[in-house]
Scaffold this motif. Structure first.
Motif, short mmCIF file in Angstrom:
data_model
loop_
_atom_site.label_atom_id
_atom_site.label_comp_id
_atom_site.label_asym_id
_atom_site.label_seq_id
_atom_site.Cartn_x
_atom_site.Cartn_y
_atom_site.Cartn_z
N ILE A 178 60.96 -38.70 44.10
CA ILE A 178 59.53 -38.42 44.04
C ILE A 178 59.12 -38.36 42.58
O ILE A 178 59.70 -37.60 41.80
N ILE A 179 58.14 -39.18 42.20
CA ILE A 179 57.58 -39.11 40.85
C ILE A 179 56.25 -38.38 40.95
O ILE A 179 55.36 -38.77 41.71
N ALA A 180 56.12 -37.31 40.20
CA ALA A 180 54.91 -36.49 40.23
C ALA A 180 53.97 -36.90 39.10
O ALA A 180 54.32 -36.78 37.92
N ALA A 181 52.81 -37.41 39.48
CA ALA A 181 51.74 -37.68 38.52
C ALA A 181 50.51 -36.89 38.95
O ALA A 181 49.39 -37.36 38.91
N THR A 182 50.78 -35.67 39.40
CA THR A 182 49.74 -34.77 39.88
C THR A 182 48.98 -34.19 38.70
O THR A 182 49.25 -34.51 37.56
N GLY A 183 48.03 -33.32 38.98
CA GLY A 183 47.15 -32.82 37.93
C GLY A 183 47.88 -32.17 36.77
O GLY A 183 48.99 -31.62 36.92
N ALA A 184 47.24 -32.22 35.62
CA ALA A 184 47.81 -31.63 34.41
C ALA A 184 47.56 -30.12 34.37
O ALA A 184 46.65 -29.60 35.00
N ARG A 185 48.42 -29.43 33.64
CA ARG A 185 48.19 -28.03 33.34
C ARG A 185 48.63 -27.80 31.89
O ARG A 185 49.47 -28.54 31.35
N PRO A 186 48.04 -26.80 31.23
CA PRO A 186 48.42 -26.58 29.83
C PRO A 186 49.86 -26.12 29.70
O PRO A 186 50.45 -25.61 30.66
N ALA A 187 50.43 -26.34 28.54
CA ALA A 187 51.80 -25.89 28.28
C ALA A 187 51.90 -24.41 28.61
O ALA A 187 51.04 -23.61 28.25
N SER A 188 52.95 -24.02 29.32
CA SER A 188 53.07 -22.65 29.84
C SER A 188 53.05 -21.60 28.75
O SER A 188 52.51 -20.50 28.95
N TRP A 189 53.59 -21.92 27.59
CA TRP A 189 53.65 -20.91 26.53
C TRP A 189 52.27 -20.58 25.94
O TRP A 189 52.09 -19.53 25.31
N LEU A 190 51.28 -21.45 26.18
CA LEU A 190 49.94 -21.16 25.68
C LEU A 190 49.34 -19.91 26.32
O LEU A 190 48.44 -19.29 25.76
N ALA A 191 49.85 -19.54 27.48
CA ALA A 191 49.35 -18.34 28.15
C ALA A 191 49.62 -17.07 27.36
O ALA A 191 48.97 -16.04 27.58
N GLN A 192 50.57 -17.14 26.43
CA GLN A 192 50.94 -15.96 25.64
C GLN A 192 50.24 -15.90 24.29
O GLN A 192 50.49 -14.98 23.51
N THR A 193 49.37 -16.87 24.00
CA THR A 193 48.71 -16.86 22.70
C THR A 193 47.45 -16.02 22.73
O THR A 193 46.94 -15.67 23.80
N ASP A 194 46.92 -15.71 21.56
CA ASP A 194 45.66 -14.97 21.47
C ASP A 194 44.48 -15.90 21.20
O ASP A 194 43.37 -15.44 20.91
#
Length: 371
Positions: free
Chosen positions: A234-250
């Motif tokens: 299965i190749i996933a070309a589903t919707g994008a999401r921001p890089a997970s580590w950005l959730a920890q930024t201010d």
């Protein structure tokens, strides 16, 4: 001496490197990127289909950085503390900055597909996908009836489905390809004429199309229509999401986690942070997540970074009302989409090929063929 940190080596950052090569002032610049190569996403389907070599589709960032006098750290960013003007790197070290240029791209949202386990291959990060695609081809060559499903009805999913089908046929493999598009349907945002052309070609090529939401399960996919698809990959070309580590930024972000920027692509909370590409979202206009805008925003990003250092006026990035999309469909054939206009043919492929190769030549990659 001011310090500029380039976080990520995305398409927009290429314009920054070219501008820095001409910058006359004193400036300490560091590029942080996990790979020395940037895979040009516009040529990825052509590479899969066998029309390009890998060397023709990727840009070596090291010569560009060397020409610009930029130090390169080959590692990942893991965090930003904007209040302290500091970034964290994957080796545990930190870098301070006066100005930060953020172009780290996005991730593929595979939350609904994770239960498929090792069968699942997201198209991003591109460097991982490029490493794994040859293994899919090798596995398909081992037995007849290999089943590959591409999940995602956007431009990326469509091009991947056509590219995979052509790659299998070119190798004489009896492998099956299917495309699954969610409830949003096929190519949301494109004209009906484009969608009809794609649907017709999918049928002609023997690529099965499912309009349904997919849920990963052991052995394949469960569709919202009630169907079960047994798959080998299965190749996933589903919707994008921001890089997970950005959730920890201010940095101020929207409800999805993208960095909020103004018309000049400055962070609305920390104006010494500029961002472009899939890491950010504009507060004044809604832009589709497309490499087209990352490329066009690049010169504005470069100008504004250097203008900020020199106290000059910043520019706005004004996106075009309509963007041109050239969708590769496998055998050196493509579909053009521009607003309500659409066309298709081998001449569209030649047009796309000329644009892509011109882009690569601009960044130091010389064409080896004339496809």
């Amino acid at each position: 001496m001011k310090k500029l940190v380039l976080a990520g080596g995305g398409h927009a950052q290429l314009s920054v490197l070219h501008a820095l090569a001409q910058y006359p002032g004193e400036l300490k610049t560091i590029l942080v990127t996990p790979s020395r190569y940037q895979m040009y996403s516009g040529m990825l389907p052509g590479w899969m289909a066998g029309h390009y070599t890998l060397e023709e589709c990727r840009i070596d960032l090291l010569p560009l950085a060397d020409k610009a006098g930029v130090e390169v750290k080959l590692m990942r960013l893991t965090g930003i503390i904007a209040a302290q003007q500091r970034v964290h790197l994957s080796d545990g070290s930190q870098l301070e900055y006066d100005l930060l240029s953020l172009d780290v791209g996005s991730e593929i949202n595979t939350a609904r597909l994770q239960a498929a386990g090792e069968r699942l291959l997201p198209v991003k990060p591109l460097e991982t996908f490029v490493q794994q695609w040859p293994h899919i081809c090798e596995a398909a060559a081992q037995r007849d009836g290999y089943r590959l499903v591409i999940v995602g009805g956007g431009a990326a999913g469509v091009e991947l489905a056509f590219a995979a089908h052509h790659a299998f046929r070119a190798r004489g493999l009896k492998a099956e390809v299917a495309l699954v598009a969610s409830a949003e349907g096929l190519l949301p945002g494109h004209a009906n004429g484009v969608r009809n052309r794609v649907l017709t070609l999918l049928q002609q090529r023997g690529i099965t199309f499912h309009k349904a939401t997919a849920l990963g399960e052991e052995g394949g996919l469960y569709l919202s229509t009630g169907a079960h698809l047994a798959t080998d990959s299965i190749i996933a070309a589903t919707g994008a999401r921001p890089a997970s580590w950005l959730a920890q930024t201010d940095l101020m972000r929207d409800e999805q986690g993208y960095v909020l920027v103004d018309a000049q692509h400055r962070s609305v909370s920390h104006p010494n942070v500029l961002a472009a590409g899939d890491a950010c979202i504009r507060t004044d206009v809604r832009l589709p997540r497309s490499g087209v805008h990352a490329v066009f925003a690049g010169p504005v990003l470069a100008h504004n970074l250097l203008a900020d250092l020199g106290g000059r006026t910043l520019q706005r990035y004004c996106p075009r009302r309509k963007s041109l999309y050239l969708l590769a469909t496998g055998p050196q054939h493509a579909i053009a989409s521009w607003g309500a206009f659409s066309a298709q043919g081998h001449w569209v492929w030649r047009w796309k090929n000329w644009i892509d190769r011109r882009f690569m030549r601009k960044h130091g990659v010389l064409a080896k063929g004339t496809n």
